[in-house]
Design a protein around this motif. Structure first.
Motif, PDB file in Angstrom:
ATOM      1  N   LEU A   9      91.518  15.757 110.083  1.00 35.94           N
ATOM      2  CA  LEU A   9      91.730  16.205 111.332  1.00 35.94           C
ATOM      3  C   LEU A   9      92.471  15.283 112.295  1.00 35.94           C
ATOM      4  O   LEU A   9      93.636  15.847 113.092  1.00 35.94           O
ATOM      5  CB  LEU A   9      90.486  16.533 112.075  1.00 35.94           C
ATOM      6  CG  LEU A   9      89.877  17.844 111.639  1.00 35.94           C
ATOM      7  CD1 LEU A   9      88.369  18.022 112.350  1.00 35.94           C
ATOM      8  CD2 LEU A   9      90.617  19.114 111.305  1.00 35.94           C
ATOM      9  N   GLU A  10      92.344  14.129 112.162  1.00 31.26           N
ATOM     10  CA  GLU A  10      93.070  13.325 113.045  1.00 31.26           C
ATOM     11  C   GLU A  10      92.909  11.822 112.749  1.00 31.26           C
ATOM     12  O   GLU A  10      91.916  11.634 112.192  1.00 31.26           O
ATOM     13  CB  GLU A  10      92.694  13.454 114.546  1.00 31.26           C
ATOM     14  CG  GLU A  10      93.468  12.649 115.487  1.00 31.26           C
ATOM     15  CD  GLU A  10      93.031  13.012 116.788  1.00 31.26           C
ATOM     16  OE1 GLU A  10      93.765  14.120 117.452  1.00 31.26           O
ATOM     17  OE2 GLU A  10      92.505  12.395 117.853  1.00 31.26           O
ATOM     18  N   GLU A  11      93.701  10.887 113.126  1.00 33.05           N
ATOM     19  CA  GLU A  11      93.545   9.410 112.926  1.00 33.05           C
ATOM     20  C   GLU A  11      94.300   8.630 114.074  1.00 33.05           C
ATOM     21  O   GLU A  11      95.346   8.919 113.731  1.00 33.05           O
ATOM     22  CB  GLU A  11      93.682   9.054 111.540  1.00 33.05           C
ATOM     23  CG  GLU A  11      93.357   7.530 111.272  1.00 33.05           C
ATOM     24  CD  GLU A  11      93.440   7.299 109.997  1.00 33.05           C
ATOM     25  OE1 GLU A  11      93.254   5.828 109.534  1.00 33.05           O
ATOM     26  OE2 GLU A  11      93.430   8.247 108.814  1.00 33.05           O
ATOM     27  N   ALA A  59      92.479  19.752 124.217  1.00 36.19           N
ATOM     28  CA  ALA A  59      91.715  20.076 123.645  1.00 36.19           C
ATOM     29  C   ALA A  59      91.030  19.412 122.420  1.00 36.19           C
ATOM     30  O   ALA A  59      89.918  19.616 121.933  1.00 36.19           O
ATOM     31  CB  ALA A  59      92.138  21.541 123.037  1.00 36.19           C
ATOM     32  N   GLY A  60      91.810  18.299 122.031  1.00 35.69           N
ATOM     33  CA  GLY A  60      91.370  17.473 120.999  1.00 35.69           C
ATOM     34  C   GLY A  60      91.333  18.179 119.502  1.00 35.69           C
ATOM     35  O   GLY A  60      91.759  19.171 119.466  1.00 35.69           O
ATOM     36  N   CYS A  61      91.168  17.403 118.576  1.00 33.74           N
ATOM     37  CA  CYS A  61      91.444  17.460 117.329  1.00 33.74           C
ATOM     38  C   CYS A  61      90.126  18.360 116.895  1.00 33.74           C
ATOM     39  O   CYS A  61      90.406  19.080 115.538  1.00 33.74           O
ATOM     40  CB  CYS A  61      91.560  16.505 116.477  1.00 33.74           C
ATOM     41  SG  CYS A  61      90.085  15.276 116.337  1.00 33.74           S
ATOM     42  N   GLU A 126      79.574  13.924 115.957  1.00 27.89           N
ATOM     43  CA  GLU A 126      78.848  15.540 116.277  1.00 27.89           C
ATOM     44  C   GLU A 126      79.836  16.649 116.626  1.00 27.89           C
ATOM     45  O   GLU A 126      79.805  17.809 116.002  1.00 27.89           O
ATOM     46  CB  GLU A 126      77.680  15.447 117.380  1.00 27.89           C
ATOM     47  CG  GLU A 126      76.696  14.697 117.135  1.00 27.89           C
ATOM     48  CD  GLU A 126      75.842  15.140 115.959  1.00 27.89           C
ATOM     49  OE1 GLU A 126      75.948  16.524 115.599  1.00 27.89           O
ATOM     50  OE2 GLU A 126      75.183  14.330 115.449  1.00 27.89           O
ATOM     51  N   PRO A 127      80.884  16.270 117.329  1.00 30.19           N
ATOM     52  CA  PRO A 127      81.967  17.427 117.563  1.00 30.19           C
ATOM     53  C   PRO A 127      82.593  17.760 116.280  1.00 30.19           C
ATOM     54  O   PRO A 127      82.917  18.924 116.238  1.00 30.19           O
ATOM     55  CB  PRO A 127      82.899  16.495 118.683  1.00 30.19           C
ATOM     56  CG  PRO A 127      82.163  15.673 119.331  1.00 30.19           C
ATOM     57  CD  PRO A 127      81.227  15.301 118.341  1.00 30.19           C
ATOM     58  N   TYR A 128      82.809  16.705 115.506  1.00 27.19           N
ATOM     59  CA  TYR A 128      83.521  17.144 114.140  1.00 27.19           C
ATOM     60  C   TYR A 128      82.563  18.111 113.220  1.00 27.19           C
ATOM     61  O   TYR A 128      82.907  19.057 112.846  1.00 27.19           O
ATOM     62  CB  TYR A 128      83.577  15.836 113.315  1.00 27.19           C
ATOM     63  CG  TYR A 128      83.962  15.970 111.841  1.00 27.19           C
ATOM     64  CD1 TYR A 128      85.207  16.499 111.407  1.00 27.19           C
ATOM     65  CD2 TYR A 128      82.903  15.579 110.918  1.00 27.19           C
ATOM     66  CE1 TYR A 128      85.449  16.939 110.082  1.00 27.19           C
ATOM     67  CE2 TYR A 128      83.425  15.773 109.430  1.00 27.19           C
ATOM     68  CZ  TYR A 128      84.545  16.436 108.991  1.00 27.19           C
ATOM     69  OH  TYR A 128      84.678  16.828 107.940  1.00 27.19           O
TER      70      TYR A 128
END
Length: 333
Positions: A9-11, A59-61, A126-128
């Motif tokens: 999703l992101e890095e 919003a974030g990934c 946790e959000p992931y």
């Protein structure tokens, strides 16, 4: 069946290059949506792209919208099954594990790697987990996984950490040799100081230990040490390929054909090499497909070519993992 069983999703680090790449992903996924208007590269178009980028940052990934881009793009490219992972070094729960095994001392390499870790390890896991579980609950055919770095003598610690989470599968990978992150572009000069044959032997020793650890369902990008094109003659590596294939087969651990190095790195070749793939097939090592995408517009990249190579090598099926159960499906589109 066509699947993509290893994407992210992101890095970070969160550089201007990262910002530009995120904006390009938004441009690509919205190309046909009309949200950018009908005058590309106009000031109006740029303002709308800026609004979308700001929304993405806020919003974030782990937002449902960002995940949906991966699935929408993937379906358009014929992908029927998804496997989402993120690197454990992104998550604060695993930071002590990395600090114990990476070089993060006061040497130039240590300071560089500490700087990197400080900028990529920025979120709880946790959000992931919640984001992927929401997608599963909504009916998306996705398996929830993580990509975990293997460090010798870290098996017990990693096993205890992973046991805290309900995951469909775990991908094991080697990105560090004696604490050196060899795929970081800022450290690639260190290759010039190394005996390449000994370095590859060390990499494959780590891979064999990872396979026998019992921690992983899949071992990723087996020969990623070639990332910057530092490679001995491949004929010298063939006995090592044989050893790795035997170890994977004996441990009943799968691997992948990973196109990420082919389209994102100087080596311009997927993992494993065609010669390595031949040996894996000879030993009957199960295999899956991976784009190793870090942005939604890269999902599925070069997987058609990877499937063709698998077919020419003799593979007739590929695998995915769901709820810790390996499932074999026919190779095809």
């Amino acid at each position: 069946m066509k699947l993509d069983f290893h994407f992210h999703l992101e890095e970070g680090p969160y550089s201007t290059g990262w910002l530009q790449r995120t904006a390009r992903a938004l441009e690509n996924v919205h190309r046909e949506s009309g949200r950018l208007g009908d005058r590309p590269h106009s000031l109006e178009w740029m303002n709308k792209l800026g609004e979308l980028l700001q929304q993405r940052l806020e919003a974030g990934c782990f937002s449902d919208e960002w995940l949906a881009f991966y699935f929408e793009q993937g379906r358009e490219r014929g992908i029927e099954r998804f496997g989402m992972v993120d690197h454990l070094y992104r998550f604060t729960e695993f930071r002590p594990y990395y600090e114990r095994h990476m070089i993060v001392d006061e040497t130039p390499l240590g300071r560089l790697q500490q700087y990197w870790l400080d900028r990529v390890c920025v979120s709880s896991i946790e959000p992931y987990l919640q984001a992927v579980r929401r997608a599963k609950a909504a009916g998306v055919p996705v398996s929830l996984g993580v990509e975990a770095d293997f460090f010798p003598d870290g098996e017990a610690e990693l096993g205890e950490l992973l046991s805290r989470y309900e995951l469909d599968y775990v991908i094991g990978s080697v990105h560090f040799l004696e604490g050196w992150g060899f795929d970081n572009p800022e450290t690639q000069e260190l290759f010039k100081e190394k005996d390449l044959l000994a370095l590859y032997r060390q990499l494959f020793d780590y891979v064999k230990m990872a396979a026998s650890s019992g921690l992983f369902d899949i071992i990723a990008h087996l020969d990623n040490l070639k990332v910057f094109n530092y490679r001995p003659e491949e004929r010298l590596l063939l006995p090592m390929y044989e050893d790795v294939a035997r170890a994977l087969k004996q441990a009943d651990v799968a691997t992948e054909i990973n196109t990420g190095l082919a389209y994102r790195y100087p080596v311009k070749e997927a993992c494993p090499s065609p010669a390595f793939l031949d040996i894996l097939h000879k030993h009957g090592v199960p295999i899956t497909l991976s784009s190793d995408s870090h942005f939604p517009d890269d999902i599925g990249t070069q997987l058609d070519e990877a499937m063709d190579l698998l077919a020419r090598t003799g593979y007739k099926e590929i695998i995915y993992v769901h709820e810790k159960k390996r499932i074999a499906v026919p190779l095809g589109r």
